[in-house]
Scaffold this motif. Sequence first.
Motif, mmCIF file in Angstrom:
data_model
loop_
_atom_site.group_PDB
_atom_site.id
_atom_site.type_symbol
_atom_site.label_atom_id
_atom_site.label_comp_id
_atom_site.label_asym_id
_atom_site.label_seq_id
_atom_site.Cartn_x
_atom_site.Cartn_y
_atom_site.Cartn_z
ATOM 1 N N ALA A 262 0.834 -1.202 0.000
ATOM 2 C CA ALA A 262 0.000 0.000 0.000
ATOM 3 C C ALA A 262 0.872 1.257 0.000
ATOM 4 N N ALA A 263 1.942 1.233 0.802
ATOM 5 C CA ALA A 263 2.847 2.384 0.863
ATOM 6 C C ALA A 263 3.526 2.625 -0.482
ATOM 7 N N LEU A 264 3.992 1.554 -1.125
ATOM 8 C CA LEU A 264 4.665 1.703 -2.411
ATOM 9 C C LEU A 264 3.727 2.271 -3.474
ATOM 10 N N LEU A 265 2.479 1.802 -3.491
ATOM 11 C CA LEU A 265 1.511 2.297 -4.473
ATOM 12 C C LEU A 265 1.225 3.782 -4.259
ATOM 13 N N VAL A 266 1.011 4.168 -3.006
ATOM 14 C CA VAL A 266 0.696 5.563 -2.731
ATOM 15 C C VAL A 266 1.922 6.442 -2.975
ATOM 16 N N HIS A 299 15.426 -0.604 1.745
ATOM 17 C CA HIS A 299 14.881 -1.031 0.468
ATOM 18 C C HIS A 299 13.912 -0.040 -0.173
ATOM 19 N N LEU A 300 13.112 0.650 0.633
ATOM 20 C CA LEU A 300 11.996 1.386 0.048
ATOM 21 C C LEU A 300 12.226 2.892 -0.062
ATOM 22 N N HIS A 301 13.123 3.426 0.745
ATOM 23 C CA HIS A 301 13.512 4.832 0.631
ATOM 24 C C HIS A 301 12.310 5.783 0.674
ATOM 25 N N ILE A 302 11.379 5.483 1.558
ATOM 26 C CA ILE A 302 10.227 6.351 1.787
ATOM 27 C C ILE A 302 10.361 6.901 3.202
ATOM 28 N N ALA A 414 6.067 -7.243 -8.323
ATOM 29 C CA ALA A 414 6.123 -6.378 -9.504
ATOM 30 C C ALA A 414 6.639 -4.983 -9.152
ATOM 31 N N LEU A 415 6.399 -4.537 -7.914
ATOM 32 C CA LEU A 415 6.861 -3.224 -7.467
ATOM 33 C C LEU A 415 8.300 -3.253 -6.972
ATOM 34 N N GLY A 416 8.902 -4.450 -6.924
ATOM 35 C CA GLY A 416 10.288 -4.559 -6.485
ATOM 36 C C GLY A 416 10.484 -4.760 -5.007
ATOM 37 N N LEU A 417 9.436 -5.127 -4.288
ATOM 38 C CA LEU A 417 9.570 -5.398 -2.859
ATOM 39 C C LEU A 417 10.434 -6.643 -2.668
#
Length: 549
Positions: A262-266, A299-302, A414-417
Motif C-alpha cells: 500500500a505504501a509503495l503504491l501511494v 529497500h523502500l527509501h520512503i 512487480a513493485l520490487g519489494l
Amino acid sequence: MKGEEGSLVSNHVRRQAIIVLDFGSQYSRLIARRIRENHVYSELVPAETTLEQLQREKAHLDIRGFILSGGPASVYDAQAPRCDPAILQSGLPVLGICYGMQLLAHQLGGHVAPARGRREYGPATIELQSAAGDQGRAAEIFAGLAQADMAGEGRSLKVWMSHGDSVDQLPPGFSVLARSESNPCAAIAGPGGLIGLQFHPEVTHTPQGREILRNFLFRVCDCRADWTPGSVIDETVAQIRSRVGEARAICALSGGVDSAVAALLVHRAIGERLTCVFVDTGCMRAGEPEQVVETFSRHLHIPLIAVDARQRFLARLEGVTDPEQKRKVIGEEFIRVFEEEALRLAQEQGPISFLVQGTLYPDVIESAGRDTASTATRIKTHHNVGGLPEEMTLQLVEPLRWLFKDEVREIGLALGLPEEWVWRHPFPGPGLAIRVIGAVDEQRLETLRAADAILIEELRRAGLYRQVSQAFAVLTPVRSVGVMGDGRTYAQVVALRAVTSEDFMTADWARLPYDLLARVANRIVNEVAGVNRVVYDVTSKPPATIEWE
C-alpha cells in the motif's frame, strides 16, 4: 467500486468484469478468486443488487457476464433470495452454480423440487449430452474437456456436488448439457449464454472446474485476460492521484506485505507527500520494530517515522480480555496515534488529510464491512475495518481493499519489494495481543514472544517457512501440572498453530514433521520460563479461524 473508498479500478478505464451475485454460499468469494486467477476482474455483490444499480454504480466497468453463486436456501421458499429479472434478460451471459442454477430455472419458467433420487453431496460423475437445438455460446461451457470412452460413446466428467433440490422441469428454450446417475439435469443451457451447473466448478474437488470457468470467461463472455499486476498498479496509482490530489498522507506501516505494498503504491502516486508511520504497540514479535525500520529504510527509501507507544497501548489493554474489545481498543488507539502524528507533521510539512491502510478483501469480508455482500455475517472485527472509531479526522485510502493476499504478493514483487518481505507470514494488526488469550500484560507478552521466536527459527532452519502460509505461537490461559527437575510444576500452556492457505479465506492445518514439532516443544519448555506444556492446533478454517482471537 466507489473511488472515495479506495477502489482498484480507475474511473478513466472501463475494465472488463464479471459480477458474482452472492446468494450465501461458503464458496462465493472463491468464485471471484477463480475468475481473477484467469486475469479477469471480478466483484462480489449482494444477491439483491439490481441491473440498474450496477449500471449506475459500476459505470466504470465493462460488465461481460454474471455468475449466480450457490446458497443454503430453496428457491421455492417464500423468503428465498431472488435475482433481478433484468439481469437474466440483459442479453449478457449468466452462469448459475448450484442454487444459482435452480434460481435461473425457477425464475425463467422451469420447476425445482426436492431431489427425487438420492441427494448428492460429494464426488459425482456427470455424462455430457448433446444439446437439443442451437444453444450458441452457452454450449461452449464444456468445450474441449470430456473425453469419449473406449467405445467412442459416453463423455464424462468428475465433479463435486452439494445439493438437496433439483431442476425437474426445464424453462422454455433450455436443454440439458449433462446428467448424473441421480440427476437428469446436472447442467443446462439456454439462449443468450444462460448456463446452469448443479455442481461446483470453483472447488478443487471438481478436477476440471477451472477449465470450465475459463470456457465461461473466454468462450462464452469473450473476456480479455488483462487483469494483471501491471494493470492493477497503473489503475490504482491513477485512482490514488485522483483521490488524494495535491494533499499529503501518512501510511500505517505494520511491517507486513500488505502495508508495504500500500505504501509503495501511494508513494508512486504522490511521491514525497507520503510519510510512513510505524507504531510499536508493545505487541510486536521479537526484534520486529528494529527489523521493520532497518528493512524499510534500506529497500523502500520512503520517509519513515517510528513511534514508541508501548506503554500507551498496554495501559489501554489492561484488564481487557474479550477479543472483540481488544481489537476495538487497538483500532481506536492506532487511529489516535496517527492523528497525533499527522498534527505534528503538519506543523513541519503542511496539513495531512489522508491515512493509508493495507486493508485486504478478507479483512472486509470477515468484519462484514459495508462493502460486502449482504449475506455476510461478522466473524471477527479486524482492527482496521470494524475496529475503527466512528469519528476520524483523517480520510482513509485503502488501495488493497478488494485484493486477496496472493494478489498483493504478486503486486509486491512487480513493485520490487524484496522477496523476504513479500513472503513474510501475515501478522495481525493487533499483534500478539490477540495471541495472548485473556488478559494482556508485559510479562505474558514476553513469554509469548520467546516461544514464537523459537517456532519461527526452527521452521526456517528446517527449510519449511515458505511451505507454511502462517505459523505462530499462542499463549493460552490454561495452566497444567508438569514435572521438571524431579519437582512438580504448575505452569502455562503454549499452543502452536501452522496453516497452509491460498487466500486465507480457508486454511488447512500444516502437517509439520513430528521431529520438528518435538524440537520446538523441547526448546520452548526448556528455554521459556513459566511454560511446561506445548500443544499443536490441528483445526482447519472453517470451522476455526486462523487466529485464536
